[in-house]
Design a protein around this motif. Structure first.
Motif, PDB file in Angstrom:
ATOM      1  N   GLY A 290       0.801  -1.223   0.000  1.00 53.11           N
ATOM      2  CA  GLY A 290       0.000   0.000   0.000  1.00 53.11           C
ATOM      3  C   GLY A 290       0.830   1.267   0.000  1.00 53.11           C
ATOM      4  N   CYS A 291       1.928   1.276  -0.752  1.00 52.20           N
ATOM      5  CA  CYS A 291       2.861   2.403  -0.691  1.00 52.20           C
ATOM      6  C   CYS A 291       2.435   3.587  -1.549  1.00 52.20           C
ATOM      7  CB  CYS A 291       4.242   1.958  -1.161  1.00 52.20           C
ATOM      8  SG  CYS A 291       4.874   0.517  -0.308  1.00 52.20           S
ATOM      9  N   SER A 292       2.822   4.755  -1.091  1.00 53.74           N
ATOM     10  CA  SER A 292       2.735   5.973  -1.897  1.00 53.74           C
ATOM     11  C   SER A 292       4.018   6.762  -1.671  1.00 53.74           C
ATOM     12  CB  SER A 292       1.517   6.822  -1.505  1.00 53.74           C
ATOM     13  OG  SER A 292       1.696   7.387  -0.215  1.00 53.74           O
ATOM     14  N   PHE A 293       4.416   7.539  -2.666  1.00 56.50           N
ATOM     15  CA  PHE A 293       5.653   8.323  -2.596  1.00 56.50           C
ATOM     16  C   PHE A 293       5.342   9.734  -3.091  1.00 56.50           C
ATOM     17  CE2 PHE A 293       6.695   3.895  -3.345  1.00 56.50           C
ATOM     18  CZ  PHE A 293       7.657   3.634  -2.376  1.00 56.50           C
ATOM     19  N   GLU A 294       5.587  10.716  -2.241  1.00 56.18           N
ATOM     20  CA  GLU A 294       5.261  12.096  -2.580  1.00 56.18           C
ATOM     21  C   GLU A 294       6.332  13.048  -2.053  1.00 56.18           C
ATOM     22  OE1 GLU A 294       0.985  13.253  -2.127  1.00 56.18           O
ATOM     23  OE2 GLU A 294       0.835  11.308  -1.103  1.00 56.18           O
ATOM     24  N   LYS A 295       6.231  14.297  -2.468  1.00 53.97           N
ATOM     25  CA  LYS A 295       7.092  15.344  -1.931  1.00 53.97           C
ATOM     26  C   LYS A 295       6.314  16.651  -1.917  1.00 53.97           C
ATOM     27  CE  LYS A 295       9.224  17.064  -6.180  1.00 53.97           C
ATOM     28  NZ  LYS A 295      10.521  17.388  -6.849  1.00 53.97           N
ATOM     29  N   PHE A 296       6.696  17.556  -1.020  1.00 56.73           N
ATOM     30  CA  PHE A 296       6.109  18.892  -0.996  1.00 56.73           C
ATOM     31  C   PHE A 296       6.766  19.729  -2.088  1.00 56.73           C
ATOM     32  CE2 PHE A 296       4.959  17.406   3.203  1.00 56.73           C
ATOM     33  CZ  PHE A 296       3.692  17.954   3.388  1.00 56.73           C
ATOM     34  N   ASP A 297       5.939  20.469  -2.785  1.00 59.06           N
ATOM     35  CA  ASP A 297       6.469  21.258  -3.897  1.00 59.06           C
ATOM     36  C   ASP A 297       7.344  22.416  -3.418  1.00 59.06           C
ATOM     37  OD1 ASP A 297       5.165  19.656  -5.761  1.00 59.06           O
ATOM     38  OD2 ASP A 297       3.308  20.826  -5.599  1.00 59.06           O
ATOM     39  N   ASP A 298       7.043  22.983  -2.279  1.00 60.47           N
ATOM     40  CA  ASP A 298       7.853  24.088  -1.739  1.00 60.47           C
ATOM     41  C   ASP A 298       8.919  23.538  -0.805  1.00 60.47           C
ATOM     42  OD1 ASP A 298       6.268  25.937  -3.074  1.00 60.47           O
ATOM     43  OD2 ASP A 298       4.862  26.086  -1.393  1.00 60.47           O
ATOM     44  N   LYS A 299      10.084  24.153  -0.842  1.00 59.62           N
ATOM     45  CA  LYS A 299      11.161  23.730   0.038  1.00 59.62           C
ATOM     46  C   LYS A 299      10.922  24.229   1.462  1.00 59.62           C
ATOM     47  CE  LYS A 299      14.832  23.363  -3.428  1.00 59.62           C
ATOM     48  NZ  LYS A 299      15.019  21.912  -3.261  1.00 59.62           N
ATOM     49  N   ALA A 300      11.529  23.542   2.397  1.00 54.91           N
ATOM     50  CA  ALA A 300      11.481  23.950   3.805  1.00 54.91           C
ATOM     51  C   ALA A 300      12.769  24.736   4.100  1.00 54.91           C
ATOM     52  CB  ALA A 300      11.384  22.728   4.709  1.00 54.91           C
ATOM     53  N   ASN A 301      12.626  26.007   4.381  1.00 55.87           N
ATOM     54  CA  ASN A 301      13.785  26.879   4.619  1.00 55.87           C
ATOM     55  C   ASN A 301      13.976  27.107   6.121  1.00 55.87           C
ATOM     56  OD1 ASN A 301      14.591  27.666   1.799  1.00 55.87           O
ATOM     57  ND2 ASN A 301      12.463  28.388   1.780  1.00 55.87           N
TER      58      ASN A 301
END
Length: 340
Positions: A290-301
């Motif tokens: 049941g995997c999903s792989f994502e990322k946030f579009d904005d960087k964490a500064n």
């Protein structure tokens, strides 16, 4: 039914006509008698065939009009020993291939063994279709043939991809229909005295491995003052990974419905990835189902600066589930691009 009618006419002319008729009857009396005799023979036959309850004639030369077809002779039955020999010959190569699957290590060796066994299962099914079976084994042979085809499909489907979120082939086979169907067909034939001699490969139950909430899957050097809090409101456990360029700064395990905080985050711009799923495989650093792989579009500064009277540092909170009024969008990431 035949009906005879006669008319009587008085008077002279009628009498003369009657004499003429009588004269003609004398001349034709012999023919009429023969005709009546023929009719008398025909009537009993008609009565026997027309009536529903009449008895059949018992004379030596007479027979029912419908007659009865000759009873076909029973086809010779197949000798059980001959069937056992044919059954063993059809299944022996498959049994050998399944034993190889049973002993193969996961990876390329197991995948190769699964492919070979799948081919042997289909070959065995074709061979069984040509095998003559005794009457008591016909249904069991048909069931086994169908089950072997299903087994071949399941063996191919169970092959592991070797990548992230890869369920073990043995776990896949544990819930597959084909192996269970083969077992049922084998038991039915064995109860009749026909041994299938098939050793199905070992399987494994699905696991539900989890880490404690807030566990670091990976942790680099951290010496800053930044602080990151992760809220996981999804229905699955998650691992959040922060990277700078191609380097992974740290990865944090956050259970479903929980939150975790990382302190001492160094200053810099980070890409925030997260994967969710079930059953954490520590060796592969990935969930297996049941995997999903994502990322946030904005960087964490994260920034740490000295100001008059003290130091200012960044405190960020990321929520993995969608929330009303949220200001961070996410994108799907191919499993192969997810940082390990």
């Amino acid at each position: 039914m035949v009906r005879y009618t006669s008319a009587h006419t008085p008077g002279g002319a009628a009498a003369g006509a009657g004499w003429a008729a009588a004269h003609r009857r004398r001349r034709t009396g012999r023919a009429a008698a023969l005709g009546a005799a023929a009719l008398a023979l025909a009537l009993p036959l008609a009565a026997c065939s027309a009536g529903g309850g009449g008895e059949a004639p018992t004379g030596g030369s007479s027979s029912s009009a419908a007659g009865s077809a000759p009873t076909p002779s029973a086809s010779p039955t197949v000798a059980p020993d001959a069937y056992r020999h044919a059954l063993t010959g059809a299944l022996r190569p498959l049994d050998s291939a399944l034993r190889t699957v049973d002993g193969a290590r996961e990876g390329g060796a197991l995948n190769k063994a699964l492919d070979n066994a799948a081919g042997e299962a289909e070959t065995a099914a074709e061979a069984l279709e040509a095998v003559a079976a005794p009457d008591d084994a016909l249904a069991g042979t048909s069931q086994l043939t169908t089950s072997l085809r299903a087994l071949g499909q399941d063996l191919r489907s169970a092959r592991g991809s070797g990548g992230r979120c890869a369920t073990s082939p043995r776990v896949e086979l544990d819930t597959a229909h084909g192996p269970q169907s083969v077992k049922e067909a084998a038991r039915a034939l064995k109860a009749l005295g026909y041994d299938t001699s098939l050793r199905l490969p070992r399987t494994e139950r699905a696991q539900h491995r989890r880490l404690a909430n807030g566990t670091f899957v990976r942790d680099g050097s951290r010496g800053g003052l930044g602080r990151l809090t992760v809220n996981n409101g999804t229905g699955s456990d998650a691992v959040v990974t922060l990277t700078r360029g191609t380097r992974t700064a740290f990865s944090l395990y956050v259970r479903k419905g929980a939150k975790a905080t990382v302190r001492s985050v160094n200053s810099g711009a980070y890409t925030v990835y997260f994967t969710t799923g079930e059953d954490w495989n520590g060796g592969k650093r990935s969930f297996t189902r049941g995997c999903s792989f994502e990322k946030f579009d904005d960087k964490a500064n994260f920034r740490t600066v000295r100001v008059s009277g003290g130091t200012q540092y960044t405190v960020l909170t990321f929520t993995l589930n969608k929330v009303f009024g949220g200001n961070a969008s996410t994108s799907t990431v191919p499993p192969g691009e997810f940082p390990s």
